[in-house]
Design an enzyme around this catalytic site. Structure first.
Site, PDB file in Angstrom:
ATOM      1  N   SER A 446      33.905  29.265  41.571  1.00 57.32           N
ATOM      2  CA  SER A 446      34.958  29.748  40.413  1.00 57.32           C
ATOM      3  C   SER A 446      34.615  28.982  39.139  1.00 57.32           C
ATOM      4  O   SER A 446      33.302  29.349  38.686  1.00 57.32           O
ATOM      5  CB  SER A 446      36.349  29.308  40.810  1.00 57.32           C
ATOM      6  N   ASP A 498      36.648  40.431  45.208  1.00 63.56           N
ATOM      7  CA  ASP A 498      36.952  39.206  44.424  1.00 63.56           C
ATOM      8  C   ASP A 498      37.155  39.644  42.788  1.00 63.56           C
ATOM      9  O   ASP A 498      36.510  40.330  41.985  1.00 63.56           O
ATOM     10  CB  ASP A 498      35.912  38.550  44.447  1.00 63.56           C
TER      11      ASP A 498
END
Length: 664
Positions: A446, A498
């Site tokens: 991330s 995602d």
């Protein structure tokens, strides 16, 4: 939609948003009225007790008041059900009904006070059943009044008084005049201050310095720019996401274009490397996940983690590792040891220090792969969120690198912080002194994946053999030239749909445009969209075929906004300006387009067999390119596909499948 205008200001609620809450209150009021009527009928001749006269009057007035409220609610719900989202004409009488309903709150408040006084009067000696019933009535009255006040606070728009300038007579005003230009500037300044106050309120629990104040202003300006050009209320956005999800599911059942996926022949060296990179990614994802410390370890081991960590804390541990900013019980370090399986002596430096633009990381020796691993933590605090949202672009200029370009400002500053620690503090020199033959590998998930990628670019000249594995990095990270440059040494791993990997300002502008288009031109009332959408999300089934004004229009006609869409624009959006200029639908010129780093491995879920307490999911992986992530996909898994445990599970599944194929 557009936002309801009452009392001379705009509110964050539409005229078609009263159906569901109004129907619920109507049901409660009907049950309440029937109960009071039954109570009055049963005890009609039994009001001779002390205080009974007041009780008799109280019940009669309450019945009349409830009947009036029921009539007002019925009319309010009925009118709110009329028309469509972009056609509020049949609901033009709703503000008057709303005024009547709010006016009835005043006698209801007075009567709630009267009831409370009567119940608390010690001289009342009526039947206990009646007293208890009145007590319940009083409590119910106050609960509804409190919830009404909370609802008003929630839908209050601090900019409502200024936005009505655009909603009422903005078309007839000359926005080129100095007076109107000054008013527009005041609206923008006020909007920025409102967003800044909201951000400060959310971050009130953290210590704020000059960096925070600069970030607050930058993020507030970003939010103001994004939300200022449309007249959307929260329920409109929810309806738009539901419609987009169902439209997307219908499109996924159609054959895909060959250009959507970057394919390679079986003999391609890139394809041959896929299994090797997946095995490496599965290995290094453990290091990236471990950087989250005890929150991740407890999340993945909820029943045993605390016992194991407490046991580790009671042992004496060596102090060779350089640890800064750790928690008192060393739960973070204990979790990293548990997740990675490394020994104390394998860690060179561990930093849990966390501020805006300064994120935790650690440096460790990986003897299995003969690598010095720099693992950067992802988003886990308010400071990290501020770093994520500092999404302005800045130039990245490096010596001997021709592919200079734009990068994400907040993540670049975080990478600069770690770069200074690694080089200026001699951390990497210390690591290579211990293991001079090892290679350098930088990993992160991330925010950590984005930081690791930019850090790898900075270290590339000093360490030409370094590798970087970025797991679920942010989509708006690097300009095209830098993204192409990183294909030689960075591997990005994306799972499913995602959201973060597709998150960039151009993609957000595109999502806003798609929401406005599909919501404004749907021919169904909003309450039907929301109810059917909730049913579809929870129970599945076939996507609803909501008819829209887009049906049957030619592709050329779709390049221009419809009248219903233009009615939702407070002023012309940059995305519509792009459409008029004939530019690509997904590339609004307001923001430079940034891309994912390196070569991209896209992991998708092929099949899923769910049981009562477990699920068996089969994954497949393929090389992809940045164009496959140029649009945000709406799905219940758009958040879960980003989670580190899901990424690790998918990589382990693919790695184990490859090993079993080799053994066969």
């Amino acid at each position: 939609m557009p936002g309801l205008v009452v009392f001379g200001r705009r509110w964050a609620i539409g005229s078609d948003d009263f159906v569901l809450p109004g129907a619920f209150e109507l049901f409660v009021r009907l049950v309440w009225w029937i109960g009071i009527l039954a109570l009055y009928t049963v005890h009609k001749g039994q009001f001779n007790c002390p205080g009974g006269g007041l009780l008799h009057s109280y019940l009669l007035v309450l019945l009349i008041l409830l009947a009036s409220i029921i009539c007002a609610l019925s009319a309010l719900v009925y009118v709110s059900m009329q028309g469509t989202i972009s056609n509020p004409g049949p609901r033009k009488s709703l503000p008057k009904l709303l005024y009547i309903r709010l006016l009835l709150c005043l006698p209801e408040l007075i009567w709630a006070v009267v009831g409370a006084v009567w119940v608390s009067d010690s001289s009342v000696h009526c039947e206990r059943t009646v007293v208890n019933a009145i007590l319940v009535t009083v409590v119910a009255s106050w609960v509804i009044i409190i919830f009404t006040i909370i609802g008003v606070v929630i839908v209050f728009d601090p900019l409502g008084g200024k936005k009505t300038f655009y909603l009422t007579d903005g078309v007839s005003r000359n926005l080129e005049s100095s007076q109107s230009g000054q008013l527009l500037y005041n609206v923008k300044s006020t909007a920025t201050r409102v967003w800044e106050k909201r951000i400060r309120l959310l971050c009130c629990c953290i210590v704020q310095d000059d960096d925070h104040r600069v970030a607050f202003t930058s993020i507030a300006e970003l939010f103001r720019t994004y939300f200022s050009d449309t007249d959307l209320v929260p329920s409109d956005i929810a309806a738009g996401l539901i419609l987009l999800h169902q439209e997307q599911d219908k499109m996924e059942s159609c054959p895909k274009e060959p250009a959507e996926v970057l394919c390679h022949s079986p003999s391609s060296p890139v394809t041959d490397d896929l299994d090797i990179e997946l095995e490496n990614a599965a290995h290094y994802m453990l290091f990236a996940a471990a950087a989250y410390g005890w929150p991740y370890y407890i999340y993945t081991n909820p029943f045993t983690a605390l016992c194991k960590l407490n046991g580790d804390c009671c042992r004496n541990r060596p102090t060779e590792s350089d640890i800064t900013g750790s928690d008192h019980h060393n739960f973070h370090f204990g979790s990293i040891l548990r997740i990675t399986g490394l020994q104390y002596r394998d860690f060179i430096h561990i930093s849990f220090h966390n501020k805006i633009y300064e994120i935790p990381f650690y440096v460790a020796l990986d003897h299995k792969k003969e690598a010095i691993v720099v693992a950067v933590r992802g988003t886990l605090s308010f400071e990290d969120i501020l770093t994520d949202l500092s999404a302005d672009c800045e130039d990245l200029t490096l010596e001997d690198v021709l592919e200079n370009g734009f990068v994400h400002k907040g993540i670049t500053q975080a990478a600069n912080y770690i770069y200074r620690k690694l080089i200026n503090d001699g951390i990497l020199n210390q690591a290579f002194t211990i293991a001079p033959e090892y290679k350098l590998v930088i990993v992160g998930h991330s925010l950590g994946g984005g930081t690791a990628s930019i850090l790898a670019i900075m270290l590339r000249n000093s360490f030409p053999t370094l590798r970087c594995y970025a797991f679920s990095p942010p989509g708006g990270l690097l300009s095209k030239s830098l993204a192409d440059y990183t294909k030689h040494f960075i591997i990005s791993v994306i799972v499913g749909k995602d959201l973060v990997a597709r998150l960039s300002m151009p993609n957000m502008e595109d999502l806003k445009r798609r929401i406005v288009r599909i919501v404004a031109n749907c021919n169904r009332p909003k309450y039907q969209i929301l109810l059917r959408g909730c049913w579809y999300e929870v129970f599945g089934g076939d996507p609803d075929n909501f008819p829209t004004e887009l049906d049957g229009r030619s592709q050329d006609a779709l390049s221009q906004p419809l009248l219903a869409e233009e009615s939702l624009m407070v002023h012309r959006s940059p995305s519509y300006s792009a459409l008029e200029d004939g530019s690509h639908l997904n590339s609004p010129p307001q923001y430079p387009r940034l891309y994912l780093p390196g070569k991209i491995i896209h992991i998708v879920e092929e099949s899923s067999s769910r049981r009562l307490c477990s699920s068996d999911i089969k994954y497949s992986a393929r090389w992809s390119n940045e164009t496959a992530f140029s649009s945000i996909l709406i799905s219940p898994k758009m958040i879960t596909d980003h989670m580190p445990d899901v990424v690790l599970k998918a990589l382990n599944s693919l790695s184990q499948e490859h090993e079993s194929c080799i053994s066969c």
